[in-house]
Design a protein around this motif. Structure first.
Motif, short mmCIF file in Angstrom:
data_model
loop_
_atom_site.label_atom_id
_atom_site.label_comp_id
_atom_site.label_asym_id
_atom_site.label_seq_id
_atom_site.Cartn_x
_atom_site.Cartn_y
_atom_site.Cartn_z
N GLU A 289 37.38 44.53 37.23
CA GLU A 289 36.64 43.63 38.10
C GLU A 289 35.16 44.02 38.12
N CYS B 44 36.97 39.08 36.50
CA CYS B 44 38.13 39.91 36.20
C CYS B 44 38.34 39.79 34.69
N CYS C 93 41.96 42.20 41.14
CA CYS C 93 42.69 41.16 40.43
C CYS C 93 43.96 41.78 39.83
#
Length: 131
Positions: A6, A22, A96
């Motif tokens: 990220e 991400c 993520c």
């Protein structure tokens, strides 16, 4: 090395915007639904929203509807989270995750919780909303 990374976090004033990324390395994102989670100070990690292979979006946090949008660029192996009208309550570490390909087959789970299966996680990026 297989990983999610990220980026894009930082300090922003209330009402401002940030765009998180991400990026996947070592595997193709196009096989996966990708979810964004966040963990606020002194709170448990919670699902925010998810995007499936088809582009369909599932929201897990009502307070971000109308403010956060998620998109994907499979050619760049990257998923984005556009956050607008940020509030102090949005302060958190944002993660993520690639939802289990075997269990969800590229779609987003209807809800997320302790039983949600994921294949990969990123290490997170900090978003601080403060004046």
């Amino acid at each position: 090395q297989v990983q999610l990374v990220e980026s894009g976090g930082g300090l922003v004033q209330p009402g401002g915007s940030l765009k998180l990324s991400c990026a996947a390395f070592g595997f193709g994102l196009d096989d996966y639904a990708i979810g964004w989670y966040r963990q606020a100070p002194r709170k448990e990690r919670a699902g925010v929203l998810c995007i499936g292979r088809s582009g369909a979006v599932t929201y897990y946090t009502d307070s971000v509807k109308g403010r956060f949008t998620i998109s994907r660029d499979d050619a760049r192996n990257t998923v984005y989270l556009q956050m607008n009208s940020l509030e102090t309550e949005d302060t958190a570490v944002y993660y993520c995750a690639a939802m289990s390909r075997r269990m969800y087959r590229g779609g987003c789970p209807a809800d997320v919780g302790p039983s949600t299966r994921t294949d990969y996680w990123g290490k997170g990026t900090l978003v601080t909303v403060s004046s």
